[in-house]
Enzyme design. Structure first.
Site, PDB file in Angstrom:
ATOM      1  N   SER A 135     -30.882 -14.664  65.623  1.00  0.00           N
ATOM      2  CA  SER A 135     -32.059 -14.454  64.778  1.00  0.00           C
ATOM      3  C   SER A 135     -32.543 -15.811  64.308  1.00  0.00           C
ATOM      4  O   SER A 135     -31.790 -16.555  63.671  1.00  0.00           O
ATOM      5  CB  SER A 135     -31.710 -13.565  63.575  1.00  0.00           C
ATOM      6  OG  SER A 135     -32.806 -13.411  62.713  1.00  0.00           O
ATOM      7  N   LYS A 161     -34.275 -12.935  68.589  1.00  0.00           N
ATOM      8  CA  LYS A 161     -35.153 -12.344  67.575  1.00  0.00           C
ATOM      9  C   LYS A 161     -35.826 -13.466  66.803  1.00  0.00           C
ATOM     10  O   LYS A 161     -35.172 -14.411  66.366  1.00  0.00           O
ATOM     11  CB  LYS A 161     -34.357 -11.455  66.614  1.00  0.00           C
ATOM     12  CG  LYS A 161     -35.231 -10.820  65.533  1.00  0.00           C
ATOM     13  CD  LYS A 161     -34.473  -9.780  64.725  1.00  0.00           C
ATOM     14  CE  LYS A 161     -33.566 -10.388  63.701  1.00  0.00           C
ATOM     15  NZ  LYS A 161     -32.937  -9.362  62.825  1.00  0.00           N
ATOM     16  N   LYS A 163     -38.529 -14.308  63.539  1.00  0.00           N
ATOM     17  CA  LYS A 163     -39.171 -13.799  62.334  1.00  0.00           C
ATOM     18  C   LYS A 163     -40.685 -14.049  62.424  1.00  0.00           C
ATOM     19  O   LYS A 163     -41.109 -15.094  62.935  1.00  0.00           O
ATOM     20  CB  LYS A 163     -38.613 -14.485  61.090  1.00  0.00           C
ATOM     21  CG  LYS A 163     -37.116 -14.304  60.887  1.00  0.00           C
ATOM     22  CD  LYS A 163     -36.785 -12.937  60.336  1.00  0.00           C
ATOM     23  CE  LYS A 163     -35.316 -12.822  59.977  1.00  0.00           C
ATOM     24  NZ  LYS A 163     -34.983 -11.534  59.347  1.00  0.00           N
ATOM     25  N   ASP A 188     -39.108  -9.608  63.947  1.00  0.00           N
ATOM     26  CA  ASP A 188     -38.725  -9.030  62.662  1.00  0.00           C
ATOM     27  C   ASP A 188     -39.760  -9.426  61.621  1.00  0.00           C
ATOM     28  O   ASP A 188     -39.957 -10.600  61.332  1.00  0.00           O
ATOM     29  CB  ASP A 188     -37.337  -9.535  62.258  1.00  0.00           C
ATOM     30  CG  ASP A 188     -36.811  -8.882  60.989  1.00  0.00           C
ATOM     31  OD1 ASP A 188     -37.503  -7.997  60.444  1.00  0.00           O
ATOM     32  OD2 ASP A 188     -35.710  -9.254  60.553  1.00  0.00           O
ATOM     33  N   GLU A 213     -38.932  -4.965  64.423  1.00  0.00           N
ATOM     34  CA  GLU A 213     -38.065  -4.593  63.302  1.00  0.00           C
ATOM     35  C   GLU A 213     -38.837  -4.588  61.984  1.00  0.00           C
ATOM     36  O   GLU A 213     -39.501  -5.570  61.638  1.00  0.00           O
ATOM     37  CB  GLU A 213     -36.891  -5.570  63.220  1.00  0.00           C
ATOM     38  CG  GLU A 213     -35.849  -5.201  62.193  1.00  0.00           C
ATOM     39  CD  GLU A 213     -34.652  -6.137  62.218  1.00  0.00           C
ATOM     40  OE1 GLU A 213     -33.797  -6.014  61.324  1.00  0.00           O
ATOM     41  OE2 GLU A 213     -34.572  -6.993  63.132  1.00  0.00           O
ATOM     42  N   ASP A 238     -34.922  -1.172  59.312  1.00  0.00           N
ATOM     43  CA  ASP A 238     -33.878  -1.955  58.658  1.00  0.00           C
ATOM     44  C   ASP A 238     -33.862  -1.599  57.178  1.00  0.00           C
ATOM     45  O   ASP A 238     -33.139  -0.702  56.741  1.00  0.00           O
ATOM     46  CB  ASP A 238     -34.148  -3.441  58.886  1.00  0.00           C
ATOM     47  CG  ASP A 238     -33.166  -4.365  58.187  1.00  0.00           C
ATOM     48  OD1 ASP A 238     -32.225  -3.876  57.534  1.00  0.00           O
ATOM     49  OD2 ASP A 238     -33.329  -5.596  58.280  1.00  0.00           O
ATOM     50  N   LYS A 262     -26.959  -2.172  58.353  1.00  0.00           N
ATOM     51  CA  LYS A 262     -26.271  -3.192  57.567  1.00  0.00           C
ATOM     52  C   LYS A 262     -25.424  -2.440  56.556  1.00  0.00           C
ATOM     53  O   LYS A 262     -25.951  -1.774  55.667  1.00  0.00           O
ATOM     54  CB  LYS A 262     -27.276  -4.105  56.864  1.00  0.00           C
ATOM     55  CG  LYS A 262     -28.086  -4.974  57.816  1.00  0.00           C
ATOM     56  CD  LYS A 262     -29.141  -5.780  57.076  1.00  0.00           C
ATOM     57  CE  LYS A 262     -29.911  -6.673  58.045  1.00  0.00           C
ATOM     58  NZ  LYS A 262     -31.092  -7.297  57.403  1.00  0.00           N
ATOM     59  N   GLY A 290     -27.353  -8.746  60.301  1.00  0.00           N
ATOM     60  CA  GLY A 290     -26.673  -9.752  59.501  1.00  0.00           C
ATOM     61  C   GLY A 290     -27.467 -10.113  58.265  1.00  0.00           C
ATOM     62  O   GLY A 290     -28.689  -9.927  58.207  1.00  0.00           O
TER      63      GLY A 290
END
Length: 369
Positions: A135, A161, A163, A188, A213, A238, A262, A290
């Site tokens: 990520s 991934k 952001k 994400d 995400e 998420d 998570k 994570g």
């Protein structure tokens, strides 16, 4: 088991590189560690809140309060059979999942020691190793992002991934796809968009993303259902999934096709197993997200990801992805195949707590007995 004493330790560990999401830029991991003493054994749990209520309504201050003033009177000097009974005893607490999970995770560690079995065995894990994805936080320049991706691909990560946030989204994704047309790529959004951006997400369909995400707000299960029906790319929820009931609603409404579990966000491993089982029943693949954990939380994530429906690459990663030092011996490292070996009494893989490292990073240490 009688709970004899509980310590709450606050530590700070600087990141190797700052980590930026749509809502904050982190330069260090500011965390609480819960240390529970019981009948000669010691179990550790890591609270995965942050220094401020940014990812969720909780932060280190609220978690410390809930653990000290609400949870400890329920468990200190009491006989607690294990994590499952603990969750029943604190079911009266609304929300505050990160605080509850920190204590629950420590109780799992005590159960591991009492029964002489690995966490993988206790929860019914099946995988001996799990695949790791990377990520990557928002970068100042797209060229910086491309260099990071190239570096992590060379290390063998199974999923990339990135952001995104408004103004740093589709053009960034387009550039990444141009340079890396065949990689497993996800984005994400960390809840930073609304249904007003539906055309943006329709346009994302051209980039063959594995999933998007949490594009919309954490309480927008209805809006996610609307969005999922309008786009081809799977939505992965998420922040929206904090309980078994949240997962049930999301699945029934068609709000997602994938769920990121998570355990701390869901109140602990016990509730996460229930979510995992429900998703498996409905053919919704899951993966383990994570929260830039230290080694305690990272190791427990590896074990949880050994459950059978955790079929996608995870955001667990090696410790050195984030830190120069960590608080387990050994530190968490990936294999040459970019996987993580699941701790198991049969393969002899085990992690010990590095007390000296904790002491070095310690900001405060409160003892309750």
């Amino acid at each position: 088991m009688i709970i004899d004493r509980v310590d709450i330790i606050r530590v700070k560990n600087p990141f190797v590189h700052p980590f930026e999401t749509s809502f904050v830029r982190f330069v260090e991991r500011d965390a609480l560690i819960v240390k529970i003493y019981s009948e000669g054994l010691v179990g550790y749990g890591e609270c995965k809140a942050f220094f401020a209520p940014l990812y969720s309504p909780e932060d280190n201050g609220t978690c410390h309060h809930i653990i000290k003033n609400i949870i400890l009177p329920v468990i200190l000097h009491k006989d607690i059979e294990g994590p499952e009974e603990f969750m029943e005893k604190v079911s009266f607490i609304r929300g505050n999942n990160l605080a509850k999970a920190a204590v629950e995770n420590a109780l799992w560690e005590l159960k591991v020691q009492r029964e002489g079995k690995s966490l993988k065995t206790l929860i019914g894990g099946v995988y001996n190793e799990v695949k790791v994805g990377v990520s990557i936080g928002i970068q100042p320049k797209t060229s910086d992002l491309l260099k990071r991706i190239e570096k992590y691909l060379a290390e063998g990560y199974h999923r990339t991934k990135i952001k995104i946030k408004p103004s740093k989204d589709i053009e960034v994704v387009r550039e990444v796809r141009k340079h890396f047309p065949d990689i497993t790529l996800t984005i994400d959004a960390n809840s930073s968009y609304t249904l007003d951006d539906i055309e943006l997400f329709k346009a994302m369909d051209e980039f063959n993303l594995a999933y998007i995400e949490q594009p919309l707000a954490e309480n927008d299960i209805i809006d996610h259902s609307v969005l999922q029906k309008q786009i081809k790319t799977p939505i992965c929820l998420d922040e929206s999934i904090e309980s078994l009931e949240d997962a049930r609603r999301a699945i029934e409404m068609g709000s997602c096709k994938i769920i990121n579990i998570k355990s701390s966000r869901c109140g602990g491993i016990h509730e996460s197993i229930k979510i995992h089982d429900l998703c498996m029943k409905h053919n919704i693949p899951v993966w383990c997200g994570g929260m830039t954990e230290l080694g305690i939380g990272r190791v427990q994530n590896i074990s949880m990801a050994s459950l059978p429906n955790f079929t996608l690459a995870h955001d667990i990663a090696a410790s050195n992805r984030y830190f120069d030092e960590d608080i387990t011996i050994p530190t968490v490292n990936i294999t040459k195949n970019c996987t993580l070996i699941v701790p198991d009494e049969k393969n002899g893989v085990n992690y010990m707590i590095d007390e000296k490292a904790i002491e070095k990073m310690m900001v405060s240490h409160d003892v309750y007995k």
